[in-house]
Write a protein that holds these residues in place. Structure first.
Motif, PDB file in Angstrom:
ATOM      1  N   ARG A   1      11.927  13.299   4.476  1.00  0.00           N
ATOM      2  CA  ARG A   1      11.665  14.559   3.787  1.00  0.00           C
ATOM      3  C   ARG A   1      10.567  14.389   2.733  1.00  0.00           C
ATOM      4  O   ARG A   1       9.714  15.263   2.544  1.00  0.00           O
ATOM      5  N   ALA A   2      10.567  13.245   2.052  1.00  0.00           N
ATOM      6  CA  ALA A   2       9.538  12.993   1.043  1.00  0.00           C
ATOM      7  C   ALA A   2       8.160  12.918   1.695  1.00  0.00           C
ATOM      8  O   ALA A   2       7.170  13.408   1.145  1.00  0.00           O
ATOM      9  N   TRP A   3       8.110  12.297   2.864  1.00  0.00           N
ATOM     10  CA  TRP A   3       6.823  12.229   3.572  1.00  0.00           C
ATOM     11  C   TRP A   3       6.356  13.622   3.958  1.00  0.00           C
ATOM     12  O   TRP A   3       5.170  13.960   3.819  1.00  0.00           O
ATOM     13  N   GLN A   4       7.277  14.467   4.423  1.00  0.00           N
ATOM     14  CA  GLN A   4       6.909  15.832   4.822  1.00  0.00           C
ATOM     15  C   GLN A   4       6.438  16.661   3.632  1.00  0.00           C
ATOM     16  O   GLN A   4       5.553  17.508   3.760  1.00  0.00           O
ATOM     17  N   ASP A   5       7.029  16.419   2.456  1.00  0.00           N
ATOM     18  CA  ASP A   5       6.674  17.192   1.257  1.00  0.00           C
ATOM     19  C   ASP A   5       5.347  16.765   0.656  1.00  0.00           C
ATOM     20  O   ASP A   5       4.734  17.507  -0.113  1.00  0.00           O
ATOM     21  N   GLU A   6       4.902  15.574   1.015  1.00  0.00           N
ATOM     22  CA  GLU A   6       3.694  15.037   0.403  1.00  0.00           C
ATOM     23  C   GLU A   6       2.459  15.660   1.026  1.00  0.00           C
ATOM     24  O   GLU A   6       2.372  15.790   2.247  1.00  0.00           O
ATOM     25  N   PRO A   7       1.469  16.066   0.236  1.00  0.00           N
ATOM     26  CA  PRO A   7       0.232  16.612   0.812  1.00  0.00           C
ATOM     27  C   PRO A   7      -0.439  15.591   1.707  1.00  0.00           C
ATOM     28  O   PRO A   7      -0.387  14.384   1.455  1.00  0.00           O
ATOM     29  N   SER A   8      -1.061  16.077   2.783  1.00  0.00           N
ATOM     30  CA  SER A   8      -1.722  15.180   3.732  1.00  0.00           C
ATOM     31  C   SER A   8      -2.849  14.430   3.058  1.00  0.00           C
ATOM     32  O   SER A   8      -3.643  14.998   2.329  1.00  0.00           O
ATOM     33  N   HIS A  46       0.836  -1.205   0.000  1.00  0.00           N
ATOM     34  CA  HIS A  46       0.000   0.000   0.000  1.00  0.00           C
ATOM     35  C   HIS A  46       0.871   1.254   0.000  1.00  0.00           C
ATOM     36  O   HIS A  46       0.571   2.239  -0.695  1.00  0.00           O
ATOM     37  N   LEU A  47       1.961   1.239   0.779  1.00  0.00           N
ATOM     38  CA  LEU A  47       2.855   2.402   0.844  1.00  0.00           C
ATOM     39  C   LEU A  47       3.513   2.656  -0.509  1.00  0.00           C
ATOM     40  O   LEU A  47       3.542   3.787  -1.010  1.00  0.00           O
ATOM     41  N   GLU A  48       4.034   1.597  -1.117  1.00  0.00           N
ATOM     42  CA  GLU A  48       4.747   1.763  -2.389  1.00  0.00           C
ATOM     43  C   GLU A  48       3.806   2.027  -3.556  1.00  0.00           C
ATOM     44  O   GLU A  48       4.220   2.599  -4.566  1.00  0.00           O
ATOM     45  N   GLY A  49       2.559   1.660  -3.381  1.00  0.00           N
ATOM     46  CA  GLY A  49       1.592   1.920  -4.440  1.00  0.00           C
ATOM     47  C   GLY A  49       0.910   3.268  -4.293  1.00  0.00           C
ATOM     48  O   GLY A  49       0.057   3.614  -5.119  1.00  0.00           O
ATOM     49  N   GLY A  50       1.289   4.022  -3.246  1.00  0.00           N
ATOM     50  CA  GLY A  50       0.693   5.333  -3.041  1.00  0.00           C
ATOM     51  C   GLY A  50      -0.709   5.289  -2.484  1.00  0.00           C
ATOM     52  O   GLY A  50      -1.389   6.314  -2.384  1.00  0.00           O
ATOM     53  N   ARG A  51      -1.179   4.104  -2.096  1.00  0.00           N
ATOM     54  CA  ARG A  51      -2.527   3.980  -1.552  1.00  0.00           C
ATOM     55  C   ARG A  51      -2.572   4.265  -0.058  1.00  0.00           C
ATOM     56  O   ARG A  51      -3.639   4.411   0.512  1.00  0.00           O
ATOM     57  N   GLU A  52      -1.396   4.301   0.587  1.00  0.00           N
ATOM     58  CA  GLU A  52      -1.297   4.563   2.014  1.00  0.00           C
ATOM     59  C   GLU A  52      -0.123   5.483   2.254  1.00  0.00           C
ATOM     60  O   GLU A  52       0.944   5.324   1.643  1.00  0.00           O
ATOM     61  N   ARG A  53      -0.321   6.466   3.145  1.00  0.00           N
ATOM     62  CA  ARG A  53       0.753   7.420   3.447  1.00  0.00           C
ATOM     63  C   ARG A  53       1.430   7.104   4.775  1.00  0.00           C
ATOM     64  O   ARG A  53       2.604   7.373   4.964  1.00  0.00           O
ATOM     65  N   GLY A  54       0.686   6.545   5.712  1.00  0.00           N
ATOM     66  CA  GLY A  54       1.255   6.237   7.010  1.00  0.00           C
ATOM     67  C   GLY A  54       1.386   7.467   7.888  1.00  0.00           C
ATOM     68  O   GLY A  54       1.174   8.596   7.460  1.00  0.00           O
ATOM     69  N   SER A  55       1.765   7.243   9.132  1.00  0.00           N
ATOM     70  CA  SER A  55       1.929   8.328  10.091  1.00  0.00           C
ATOM     71  C   SER A  55       3.341   8.892  10.027  1.00  0.00           C
ATOM     72  O   SER A  55       4.248   8.305   9.428  1.00  0.00           O
ATOM     73  N   SER A  56       3.520  10.033  10.695  1.00  0.00           N
ATOM     74  CA  SER A  56       4.859  10.616  10.761  1.00  0.00           C
ATOM     75  C   SER A  56       5.820   9.683  11.488  1.00  0.00           C
ATOM     76  O   SER A  56       7.004   9.589  11.136  1.00  0.00           O
ATOM     77  N   GLN A  57       5.316   8.983  12.506  1.00  0.00           N
ATOM     78  CA  GLN A  57       6.168   8.038  13.227  1.00  0.00           C
ATOM     79  C   GLN A  57       6.638   6.909  12.319  1.00  0.00           C
ATOM     80  O   GLN A  57       7.808   6.527  12.333  1.00  0.00           O
ATOM     81  N   LEU A  58       5.707   6.382  11.501  1.00  0.00           N
ATOM     82  CA  LEU A  58       6.080   5.306  10.580  1.00  0.00           C
ATOM     83  C   LEU A  58       7.104   5.807   9.566  1.00  0.00           C
ATOM     84  O   LEU A  58       8.053   5.095   9.220  1.00  0.00           O
ATOM     85  N   ALA A  59       6.929   7.047   9.079  1.00  0.00           N
ATOM     86  CA  ALA A  59       7.875   7.598   8.105  1.00  0.00           C
ATOM     87  C   ALA A  59       9.275   7.692   8.701  1.00  0.00           C
ATOM     88  O   ALA A  59      10.275   7.390   8.029  1.00  0.00           O
ATOM     89  N   ARG A  60       9.369   8.097   9.949  1.00  0.00           N
ATOM     90  CA  ARG A  60      10.688   8.164  10.594  1.00  0.00           C
ATOM     91  C   ARG A  60      11.287   6.768  10.753  1.00  0.00           C
ATOM     92  O   ARG A  60      12.487   6.557  10.582  1.00  0.00           O
ATOM     93  N   ARG A  61      10.444   5.795  11.130  1.00  0.00           N
ATOM     94  CA  ARG A  61      10.934   4.423  11.261  1.00  0.00           C
ATOM     95  C   ARG A  61      11.430   3.895   9.928  1.00  0.00           C
ATOM     96  O   ARG A  61      12.463   3.224   9.845  1.00  0.00           O
ATOM     97  N   LEU A  62      10.693   4.177   8.852  1.00  0.00           N
ATOM     98  CA  LEU A  62      11.116   3.760   7.522  1.00  0.00           C
ATOM     99  C   LEU A  62      12.469   4.353   7.163  1.00  0.00           C
ATOM    100  O   LEU A  62      13.354   3.652   6.641  1.00  0.00           O
ATOM    101  N   ASP A  63      12.634   5.639   7.452  1.00  0.00           N
ATOM    102  CA  ASP A  63      13.898   6.299   7.130  1.00  0.00           C
ATOM    103  C   ASP A  63      15.053   5.635   7.868  1.00  0.00           C
ATOM    104  O   ASP A  63      16.144   5.430   7.309  1.00  0.00           O
ATOM    105  N   THR A  64      14.827   5.278   9.129  1.00  0.00           N
ATOM    106  CA  THR A  64      15.876   4.629   9.926  1.00  0.00           C
ATOM    107  C   THR A  64      16.152   3.217   9.432  1.00  0.00           C
ATOM    108  O   THR A  64      17.315   2.827   9.228  1.00  0.00           O
ATOM    109  N   VAL A  65      15.097   2.421   9.231  1.00  0.00           N
ATOM    110  CA  VAL A  65      15.252   1.026   8.804  1.00  0.00           C
ATOM    111  C   VAL A  65      15.926   0.944   7.443  1.00  0.00           C
ATOM    112  O   VAL A  65      16.771   0.069   7.198  1.00  0.00           O
TER     113      VAL A  65
END
Length: 486
Positions: free
Chosen positions: A68-75, A40-59
């Motif tokens: 940064r891409a998550w922050q730039d994306e419209p809510s 869902h994330l890679e297909g653009g069907r799900e954006r996830g939370s800010s916490q998940l975005a930070r975890r993704l960046d770390t992992v």
């Protein structure tokens, strides 16, 4: 049609996953999410939370690119259904995570929710529900149990946080087997409303004895929710088996569409289950069986003192209870004092899972086999902070006395009528060595004096009037009720 900005986050996730040579399933395991969620994330069907975005960046070791891409994306976090028209309904639950752990005698639950305010008004509180049923499907048996042994806030040990900030709470409903509380986005120090467009994480925890909670756990979807997950942890020696059902307003119970997955973590068996975009008003119910050596009905009922012994409380006759505890040299022994206080609080948690303390309760270090001058007193008021006493002595006591029944964890099969001053001033010391004088009245005075006595080798039997003897706990009629004062 997806916008370029909307696709950037999805593209960055897929790019870095490919660079790191991770499959979707491997990335999902590292994130503790369902593999379909990565799709869902890679297909653009799900954006996830800010916490998940930070975890993704770390992992993904993305150096901030994914974040940064998550922050730039419209809510894209507004609910898919009609727009809610009240602050409470405007909450969107991005992540709903329940973790239930059974330690052999008590269930410990941690609820975590990542919330997004999609409305136009600040949110200042969140409704939490607590429901137990020891005998599902047998309402008469359950009613009989909870009439004689109601669930209390005192034994729940409810705590709540918003991020790192403690949350206060107020009671909405207080019934024998059901509680509702408002978790306030505030505490005595500050307020932290959740404003429109903001996200935050709240967690709350509580514990319930196995005697009051049956072998089931249910999650009801009352707010729009993106991801709901449950983990159940049991001692592997109990050979747990887990299954589940779901129901809605229009459908009867049916098996869960996917089974709970089992993993082994040392001596523990952990079952995890996740669903995405659960429909509103759906109920998911997980149930389990545990191996026991003897049928429940044939198990002998332990005495109150036996339960306290099993909780690690030193019993009458131990020489330590007749000895004066060693004071702390503060602040040089602050670390040791802090450790003793922590162990006292852990002992209190074990004891409160076994008994209702309507009058409040306390525990002194000698009662957990530590001969140091420390005690912790828990007031009867729900949510009140524990009173920590280091090197306490009586500085002043009122001449006016009253007589009330007391119990002692070190011989809990009886209760004794004990005269105590109605008011007392206690001299004690902070961890940093600062001397304190604190006045306590009525029931708190009695609780504090009971623990100060323990630190000087005195039991309440020694305080009773001559020719007066304790009565058995079966004869005592004040269990679960506070002392009364005119």
């Amino acid at each position: 049609m997806e916008s370029t900005r909307g696709a950037s986050f999805a593209a960055e996730v897929k790019r870095f996953r490919t660079i790191r040579s991770l499959s979707k399933a491997a990335l999902a395991r590292r994130l503790s999410v369902d593999p379909s969620y990565v799709s869902h994330l890679e297909g653009g069907r799900e954006r996830g939370s800010s916490q998940l975005a930070r975890r993704l960046d770390t992992v993904l070791d993305a150096g901030g690119a994914v974040w940064r891409a998550w922050q730039d994306e419209p809510s894209a976090t507004s609910p898919r259904s009609e727009k809610p028209d009240s602050p409470a309904a405007a909450l969107l639950v991005l992540e709903d995570d329940a973790a239930l752990t059974f330690d052999g005698t008590t269930y410990h639950l941690r609820m975590r929710r990542w919330l997004h305010n999609t409305g136009t008004e600040p949110v200042t509180r969140y409704l939490a529900r607590i429901a137990v049923d020891r005998h599902p499907g047998e309402p008469e048996r359950s009613n009989e149990l909870y009439r004689s042994r109601p669930l209390t806030f005192d034994e729940l040990q409810l705590t709540a946080h918003c991020g790192d900030e403690p949350m206060t709470w107020t009671v909405k409903h207080d019934r024998d087997a059901f509680k509702e509380v408002w978790l306030e986005f505030a505490n005595a120090r500050t307020r932290f409303p959740l404003y429109p467009g903001q996200e935050t994480e709240i967690t709350y925890t509580y514990s319930v004895s196995e005697a009051l909670w049956g072998r089931w756990f249910q999650r009801a979807v009352r707010l729009p929710t993106r991801e709901l997950s449950v983990s159940l942890t049991f001692p592997a020696a109990l050979q747990p088996t887990v299954w589940g059902t779901e129901s809605s307003l229009t459908a009867t119970f049916a098996p869960l569409r996917t089974p709970a997955e089992r993993t082994e973590q040392g001596e523990l068996a952990v079952f995890t289950w996740t669903t995405l975009d659960p429909p509103l008003h759906t109920r998911f119910r997980l149930e389990w069986n545990l191996r026991t050596d003897t049928p429940e009905e044939s198990e002998p009922v332990p005495t109150p003192s036996t339960l306290m012994t099993q909780a690690g409380i030193v019993q009458e006759g131990d020489p330590l209870l007749a000895s004066t505890a060693q004071p702390f040299d503060l602040p040089s022994e602050a670390e040791e004092a802090h450790t003793v206080v922590r162990k006292l609080k852990e002992g209190i948690a074990r004891v409160r899972a076994l008994h209702t303390f309507g009058k409040g309760m306390g525990l002194a270090a000698p009662q957990i086999n530590i001969g140091r001058a420390a005690a912790v007193v828990v007031p009867p008021d729900a949510g009140a902070e524990p009173i920590i006493l280091l090197n306490p002595t009586i500085a002043e006591a009122s001449a006016e006395l009253d007589r009330q029944y007391e119990g002692c964890l070190s011989y809990f099969d009886v209760r004794g009528l004990v005269p105590r001053p109605l008011s007392v001033v206690i001299a004690h010391t902070d961890l940093d060595g600062t001397p304190r004088l604190t006045r306590f009245d009525h029931g708190l005075a009695r609780l504090v004096l009971h623990e100060v006595d323990h630190l000087h080798g005195v039991l309440y039997r020694d305080r009773m009037d001559p020719d007066t003897e304790p009565i058995t706990v079966d004869e005592y009629r004040g269990t679960g009720e506070n002392w009364t004062y005119s």
